[in-house]
Design an enzyme around this catalytic site. Sequence first.
Site, PDB file in Angstrom:
ATOM      1  N   LYS A 116       0.867  -1.188   0.000  1.00 11.87           N
ATOM      2  CA  LYS A 116       0.000   0.000   0.000  1.00 11.87           C
ATOM      3  C   LYS A 116       0.901   1.234   0.000  1.00 11.87           C
ATOM      4  CE  LYS A 116      -3.930   2.141   2.427  1.00 11.87           C
ATOM      5  NZ  LYS A 116      -4.854   2.095   3.578  1.00 11.87           N
ATOM      6  N   SER A 155     -10.386   0.106   6.487  1.00 19.82           N
ATOM      7  CA  SER A 155      -9.710   0.180   5.185  1.00 19.82           C
ATOM      8  C   SER A 155      -9.105  -1.107   4.669  1.00 19.82           C
ATOM      9  CB  SER A 155      -8.615   1.234   5.228  1.00 19.82           C
ATOM     10  OG  SER A 155      -9.203   2.477   5.045  1.00 19.82           O
ATOM     11  N   SER A 188      -9.882   2.378   2.366  1.00 26.21           N
ATOM     12  CA  SER A 188      -8.940   3.103   1.535  1.00 26.21           C
ATOM     13  C   SER A 188      -7.920   2.233   0.816  1.00 26.21           C
ATOM     14  CB  SER A 188      -8.195   4.123   2.385  1.00 26.21           C
ATOM     15  OG  SER A 188      -7.363   3.445   3.336  1.00 26.21           O
TER      16      SER A 188
HETATM   17  N1  GLN Z   1     -13.410   4.646   5.614  1.00 23.48           N
HETATM   18  C1  GLN Z   1     -12.876   5.071   6.870  1.00 23.48           C
HETATM   19  C2  GLN Z   1     -12.519   6.537   6.812  1.00 23.48           C
HETATM   20  O1  GLN Z   1     -12.641   7.109   5.762  1.00 23.48           O
HETATM   21  C3  GLN Z   1     -11.685   4.234   7.257  1.00 23.48           C
HETATM   22  C4  GLN Z   1     -10.434   4.600   6.591  1.00 23.48           C
HETATM   23  C5  GLN Z   1      -9.270   3.760   7.013  1.00 23.48           C
HETATM   24  O2  GLN Z   1      -9.442   2.713   7.660  1.00 23.48           O
HETATM   25  N2  GLN Z   1      -8.068   4.218   6.674  1.00 23.48           N
HETATM   26  O3  GLN Z   1     -12.126   7.093   7.784  1.00 23.48           O
END
Ligand code: GLN
Length: 502
Positions: free
Chosen positions: A79, A178, A154
Amino acid sequence: MLRLLKPNMKGMSMQIASKDISAVSMVKAALEKAEKYQDYHVFVSLNSENALKKAAEIDAKIARGEKVGRLAGVPYALKDNFLSPEGKTTASSKILEPLESPITATAVKKLEAEGAIMIGRTNMDSFAHGSSTENSYFGPTSNSKDKARVAGGSSGGSAVAVALDIVPFATGTDTGGSIRQPASFNGVYGFKPTYGTISRYGVVAMASSTDCVGFFTQNPEDMDLLMQICAGQDSYDMTTLPDFYTTTQSRQDSPRIGIIKDFDNDAVHPEIRRALTEKVDELKKAGYEIVELSMPALKYALAVYYIVVPAEVSSNLSRHDGIRYGYRSAEAETLSEVYGKSRSDGFMPENKRRIMIGNFVLSSGFYDAYYLKAQKARTLIIQEYAKAFEKCDFILTPVSPNPAFKLGEKVNDPVSMYMEDVMSVPINLAGLPSLTIPVGKTPEGLDLGLQIIGPRRSDAAIIALAMQAGDALRGPAAPARILRDGVDGDTKRQDPREEEVK
Ligand code: GLN
């Protein structure tokens, strides 16, 4: 004819170590697949030259009879928020686009020490802010089953890299879902460990009290191997726990599985409800005890998360000032213009929204009403899980209320995007481990996943349960490992690793 053509990673590295197949051909095959699936926009950058060089070094070591690591020659995707000197770490943002890191994240160091080979950096929501990978500065990633739909986020690029079988594993970070949500949108396993299990050193920070490093794999056995390799205390991250992963009693004799009865059922897509009901029935048939739980404090989790996390985000992102790292606006003349213009150009709208919310909830006059109150509600949530785990050993819930939605459908409506996180964020607030398992598909062929949540430090037990409950939990969407005449019985895809392996 039955042939086992798609070994797990232990099998792959054994084939490489015994010279059945070379590390170079394994890495080449992964790079070719990355090119072939270019239109999904999985990668922000490829690491072809370095990867092939490292693979050749591993082959040479094997030829000399030297010992190699447990992931020798296994290609993987990173990532784009893990720092390493290989390529640039952009966190899919403009402000970090020019960043060449002098340091290597601890997790990356551990993977590389075992011989894993990074073939590219995967696309993500900028700074991991999002649930669809549409907030990337470089444009969105497509879902592995439907190009017009989102990959989830994400860590969308990492999930799709594993789902398309470009690589057998990819790294991710999970601050509020994410890893688990994109895993569920793409039919792969995604694990968020107990907070503090894997070092966060060298990972671009989002929210320090909930950020976790974890992985995407095609089966629970591979997840177990990665956890054995990466878990452990790190003097560079004071929140890491002493290694408990290998020493924990992993298998439980007759685990009790909790299901939450007071989730707002109408908010959950009917196909996800159907998958949950079916799995619960199958678990009952397989002899598992099912326990119904009432968890009323969970309804506060989304609101708490979207106060606590932006507060930490606003603090963590303040270091990107146009001076120390990455991008600096060329138009700035004074110091305050350097800060203002660099940040204004460099951050995506969602990053800015979180900085604004974070500063607001922390500001004097509002701190007590928002931040302090949210922290109190967070404690309630933690206590509620602790009580639930007196009645059961694991909890089985959906990962998200919907399967993969359409590209463009929610990206301009932040509140509806945030609502997608309602089932993943409570786990991060409580620091618990949770594994997404693929359990089936919708009639249109979209992947469905459920998550198994356990108490703190039950990581190995969760992964063992996923292996042990086998067919009762695993759906047809899990990539099949036994192939009939080289054709995957579920997806009818030719096994992409077949040419190299046979
Ligand atoms: N979708 C969640 C957010 O936008 C989690 C993001 C994440 O886990 N990095 O905060």
